[in-house]
Every structure is written in C-alpha cells, then in structure tokens.
Design an enzyme around this catalytic site. Structure first.
Site, PDB file in Angstrom:
ATOM      1  N   ASN A   9      47.318  44.276  30.406  1.00  0.00           N
ATOM      2  CA  ASN A   9      48.196  45.199  29.692  1.00  0.00           C
ATOM      3  C   ASN A   9      47.631  46.597  29.909  1.00  0.00           C
ATOM      4  OD1 ASN A   9      49.607  46.717  27.857  1.00  0.00           O
ATOM      5  ND2 ASN A   9      48.820  45.664  26.036  1.00  0.00           N
ATOM      6  N   LYS A  11      48.844  49.385  29.128  1.00  0.00           N
ATOM      7  CA  LYS A  11      49.198  50.323  28.045  1.00  0.00           C
ATOM      8  C   LYS A  11      49.668  51.654  28.647  1.00  0.00           C
ATOM      9  CE  LYS A  11      46.171  47.801  25.004  1.00  0.00           C
ATOM     10  NZ  LYS A  11      45.294  47.786  23.828  1.00  0.00           N
ATOM     11  N   GLU A  97      50.012  47.262  18.707  1.00  0.00           N
ATOM     12  CA  GLU A  97      50.237  48.722  18.700  1.00  0.00           C
ATOM     13  C   GLU A  97      51.694  49.032  18.431  1.00  0.00           C
ATOM     14  OE1 GLU A  97      48.272  49.251  22.446  1.00  0.00           O
ATOM     15  OE2 GLU A  97      46.401  48.728  21.434  1.00  0.00           O
ATOM     16  N   GLY A 173      40.516  46.994  21.662  1.00  0.00           N
ATOM     17  CA  GLY A 173      40.025  48.309  22.061  1.00  0.00           C
ATOM     18  C   GLY A 173      38.799  48.772  21.283  1.00  0.00           C
TER      19      GLY A 173
HETATM   20  P1  PGA Z   1      41.626  45.445  24.833  1.00  0.00           P
HETATM   21  O1  PGA Z   1      43.216  45.333  24.516  1.00  0.00           O
HETATM   22  O2  PGA Z   1      41.325  44.417  25.877  1.00  0.00           O
HETATM   23  O3  PGA Z   1      41.461  46.859  25.345  1.00  0.00           O
HETATM   24  O4  PGA Z   1      40.917  45.197  23.554  1.00  0.00           O
HETATM   25  C1  PGA Z   1      43.827  44.082  24.455  1.00  0.00           C
HETATM   26  C2  PGA Z   1      45.307  44.250  24.173  1.00  0.00           C
HETATM   27  O5  PGA Z   1      45.669  45.146  23.392  1.00  0.00           O
HETATM   28  O6  PGA Z   1      46.135  43.492  24.705  1.00  0.00           O
END
Ligand code: PGA
Length: 252
Positions: A9, A11, A97, A173
């Site tokens: 992902n 983002k 999110e 995150g």
């Molecule tokens: P992260 O995000 O690996 O940066 O913790 C995971 C996600 O939001 O799918």
C-alpha cells in the site's frame, strides 16, 4: 491451503517516475519468487503508468480506494469500473486512515465492497482496533463490529473472494508491530467469526493479511503463524528490496 498474499500500500507517496521505477524493479525481482501472490496499490493517479510497468509480470495491480456509485456527478471520486478499466484486480477498502482520517463508516465501506464485487474487483477489507480499544479489552468487539458492518449482505460465495486485512491502528506506521502471538490471536478469532457467519470451508479459504509495521526483519515470524496468510505493507513497500524481503519471509 491458502496461498500467501503480500500487497504493498503505497499510500500518498512517490512521484510518477519513482512509482514506475519501483514497479519495474518489483516486476523484475518477482520473476524469482513462486508460490505467493503479489500486488501493489499505488496512488490512483499513477495506476495507469504502474499498470504498464508491471504488465505481464507476477505483480498484480490494486487501488487504495473507490466510490460505490457507477458514474455521475461525484466530483473527485473514482468508480470500480474505472479501476477495472486500468487493470486493477484488487481494491483496498476501509483502511484505517480512511476510517479515522477521512471519516469513512462501516456503512459506506459496505456499499463499496458490494460495488467492487459487482465490478469483478477483489476487495481487501481492513479492520483493526485503536490502542485505547485494545487496552480496554474491546479488540474483538470492535473488529467484529467492523466485520459485520463492512461485510453486511455478502454471500458465502462472495466472501470466499474477499481478502481481510487485520491492521491494529496502533501498529500502522509507528514501528510498533503486534507480536506474532497478538496478531495470530485476532486472526484466529476472525476466522471463527467467518465460520460462525458462513461455514468451515469459507473460513478456511479466506485469506487474512496482517498489516502494521511489517518489515523484512519481522515478516517470517508473523507470516509463520497458522492463520496469518500474508501482509498489507505500507512504509516497507516503498523500497523494492524491503518489499521483496517480506515476500521472502512469507515462505516461512
Ligand atoms: P505500515 O502501514 O506498514 O507503514 O505500518 C501498513 C498499512 O497501513 O497498510
């Protein structure tokens, strides 16, 4: 036997040139892996460019969101048919999110899940608790409610095509990963929820990914758990070597 599924992902990251370069690198490295499904979910504006970069490779394309309506006066939104048109196979729905920053409700997510399935996309439906909810012992209540709400009206046949991503919000995150035991406990409980609502064979076939600070260093331990069938990877999916390191960990 559930086939591991690792999805990246991206983002709201990268620019066009770096998105294409990363996609090309992943397509190349993916030639050397077998027995695992791979997908990347770039920002929607780069879906077309990334689709070309991974064409003919083992890496599938996914989107990060969509709107439930087919077309019309919905400024700024993108339909499931548009995602299919660009070559998407998957769409992430109900990411934390979107739930917590953009205010998406289970009801809105449910409409999207139905629209995605109708268009032939496989939804990756995210569920996960906040730290405060975990600390007050509400983890499974919250996840059960998100599951029931997001997947209302989904048939057993449809359920078998859906991927669930368990992503504890406190681990996304943050670098604070759930322990393999913490994650496995929720995955097993989720599988029981699926079994109660549908049946044993659907529960055994649905893939449940873990998401939240997955890295090459912790991937093998997490993915080695019996009910963890893959990972939804944010930060570490932005570097080809890190993402492929996680993929390597999926083989236990
Ligand atoms: P992260 O995000 O690996 O940066 O913790 C995971 C996600 O939001 O799918």
């Amino acid at each position: 036997m559930r086939r591991p599924f690792i999805a990246g992902n991206w983002k709201m990251n990268l620019d066009r040139a770096s998105a294409v370069a990363l996609a090309e690198e992943l397509a190349e490295q993916a030639k050397r892996v077998d027995g695992v499904d791979l997908a990347i979910c770039p920002p929607s504006v780069y879906l077309d460019a990334v689709a070309k970069a991974i064409a003919g490779s083992r890496v599938a394309l996914g989107a990060q969101n969509m709107y439930h309506e087919g077309n019309g006066a919905f400024t700024g939104e993108i339909s499931a048919a548009m995602l299919c048109d660009l070559g998407c196979k998957y769409v992430i729905l109900g990411h934390s999110e979107r739930r917590h920053v953009l205010g998406e409700t289970d009801e809105a997510i449910n409409k999207k899940v139905h629209a995605a399935l109708d268009a032939g996309l496989a939804p990756i439906v995210c569920v996960g608790e906040l730290l405060s909810e975990r600390e007050s012992g509400q983890t499974m209540d919250v996840i059960g409610r998100q599951f029931e709400g997001s997947l209302a009206g989904i048939s057993a046949e449809q359920m078998a095509t859906i991927v669930i991503a368990y992503e504890p919000v406190w681990a996304i995150g943050t670098g604070r990963v759930a322990t393999p035991q913490q994650a496995e406990e929720v995955h097993l409980d989720l599988r029981k929820v699926i079994q109660q609502r549908y049946n044993e064979s659907v529960a055994e076939s649905v893939r449940i990914q873990y998401g939240g600070s997955v890295k090459p260093e912790n991937a093998a331990d997490l993915l080695g758990q019996p009910d963890i069938d893959g990972a939804l990877v944010g930060g570490a999916s932005l570097k080809a070597d890190a993402f492929m390191g996680i993929v390597a960990g999926s083989k236990g």
